[in-house]
Design a protein around this motif. Sequence first.
Motif, PDB file in Angstrom:
ATOM      1  N   TYR A 191     -72.940 -37.275  72.995  1.00 28.34           N
ATOM      2  CA  TYR A 191     -72.808 -36.909  74.562  1.00 28.34           C
ATOM      3  C   TYR A 191     -73.808 -36.027  74.851  1.00 28.34           C
ATOM      4  O   TYR A 191     -74.505 -35.228  74.131  1.00 28.34           O
ATOM      5  CB  TYR A 191     -71.554 -36.413  74.778  1.00 28.34           C
ATOM      6  CG  TYR A 191     -70.267 -37.343  74.747  1.00 28.34           C
ATOM      7  CD1 TYR A 191     -70.002 -38.088  75.862  1.00 28.34           C
ATOM      8  CD2 TYR A 191     -69.202 -37.319  73.774  1.00 28.34           C
ATOM      9  CE1 TYR A 191     -69.053 -38.983  75.882  1.00 28.34           C
ATOM     10  CE2 TYR A 191     -68.354 -38.167  73.698  1.00 28.34           C
ATOM     11  CZ  TYR A 191     -68.056 -38.903  74.758  1.00 28.34           C
ATOM     12  OH  TYR A 191     -67.193 -39.973  74.819  1.00 28.34           O
ATOM     13  N   ASP A 215     -73.058 -40.712  77.959  1.00 24.81           N
ATOM     14  CA  ASP A 215     -72.047 -40.863  76.714  1.00 24.81           C
ATOM     15  C   ASP A 215     -73.383 -41.466  75.692  1.00 24.81           C
ATOM     16  O   ASP A 215     -74.477 -41.466  75.978  1.00 24.81           O
ATOM     17  CB  ASP A 215     -71.176 -41.943  76.737  1.00 24.81           C
ATOM     18  CG  ASP A 215     -71.585 -43.279  77.191  1.00 24.81           C
ATOM     19  OD1 ASP A 215     -72.770 -43.600  76.924  1.00 24.81           O
ATOM     20  OD2 ASP A 215     -70.798 -44.103  77.618  1.00 24.81           O
ATOM     21  N   LEU A 236     -64.560 -35.991  76.804  1.00 23.42           N
ATOM     22  CA  LEU A 236     -65.397 -36.609  75.820  1.00 23.42           C
ATOM     23  C   LEU A 236     -64.435 -37.068  74.724  1.00 23.42           C
ATOM     24  O   LEU A 236     -63.408 -36.248  74.555  1.00 23.42           O
ATOM     25  CB  LEU A 236     -66.112 -35.710  75.310  1.00 23.42           C
ATOM     26  CG  LEU A 236     -67.308 -34.609  76.289  1.00 23.42           C
ATOM     27  CD1 LEU A 236     -68.290 -33.979  75.476  1.00 23.42           C
ATOM     28  CD2 LEU A 236     -67.739 -35.898  77.245  1.00 23.42           C
TER      29      LEU A 236
END
Length: 260
Positions: A191, A215, A236
Motif C-alpha cells: 500500500y 493498493d 487496509l
Amino acid sequence: MENQELKIALVQTNLIWEHPTQNRIQLEEKMNAISETVDVIVLPEMFTSGFTMNPQAVAETMEGETITWIKTLAKTKNVAITGSLVISENGNHYNRLIFVLPSGEIESYDKRHTFTLAGEHEVYTAGTSKNIINYKGWNICPLICYDLRFPVWARNVENYDVLLYVANWPKPRINAWDALLKARAIENMSYCIGVNRVGLDANSHEYPGHCAAYDVLGEKVTNIAENKEETEIVTLTKSHIETYRNKLKFLNDKDAFILT
C-alpha cells in the motif's frame, strides 16, 4: 497482536503559516471530528508551520509543546498519530516525521532528501536512515515529500506493508505526485499512502491536496476531493497484500542496492 486490517485517517488540511499554536488548535478539532475508530491518523509535512525555510521561528524539541500535545491526544484517543514538524537537536534543525503511539512511545524519521530547489538543504540536516515502524503487526515505512522522487530509497527491501508519505507538494508539479505515489505502490507491492496539504502559504505557493491511498496493484482506494479540507478513512487488509505477493512474486526478482 497482528491486526488483519488497519484503518488510517488521511487529514487533508490547510496550514497556518509559522503558527504552531493555531495549527494545533485546528488539527485537534479535525481529529476530534473523526467519529469512526481508526488505528492511525496522518497529518501533512510540517503540520505546525507549513513548509518554512525559517526553522528558528517554529523549531521545537522532542520534549516540546507539540510533542506533549500529540502524546496526550494519542493516549486519549487510543490511536497512533503521525506527521512531520521542525525539530531542533544538537545544534541542527530537522524536518522530522514523528509516529506517536498510544503508549507514548515515539518513532521518528528525518527527511533524507532535503528539497534543494527551495534551499531546504541549507537550513535542515538530512537524515541518514530509514525506519520501519511495526504497529499492530503492520510494517510501515514513513518518508517525506521530496523522498517520493527517489525510488531506490523507498525500495521494499524490508518487506514493509505500507509506504507512507507526508508532504507539502505544490500545484504546478501535482501530476508527478499522483504518478509517483501510484508507481511506488506498484513497484514495491505495498500500500502507498500520500497526505498532502491544501491552501496557499506565505510564499504564494498553492497546494491542491490530492491525498490518496493505492493498493499493491496501483489501484486508488480513496476519493478525496482536491483543494478541499477533508478527512478520509481507508481500510487496509493484510489478505490483499498476501494474495498478490504470493501470486505474482515480483519482489523476489528485485535488485540489491547498497546505499551509502
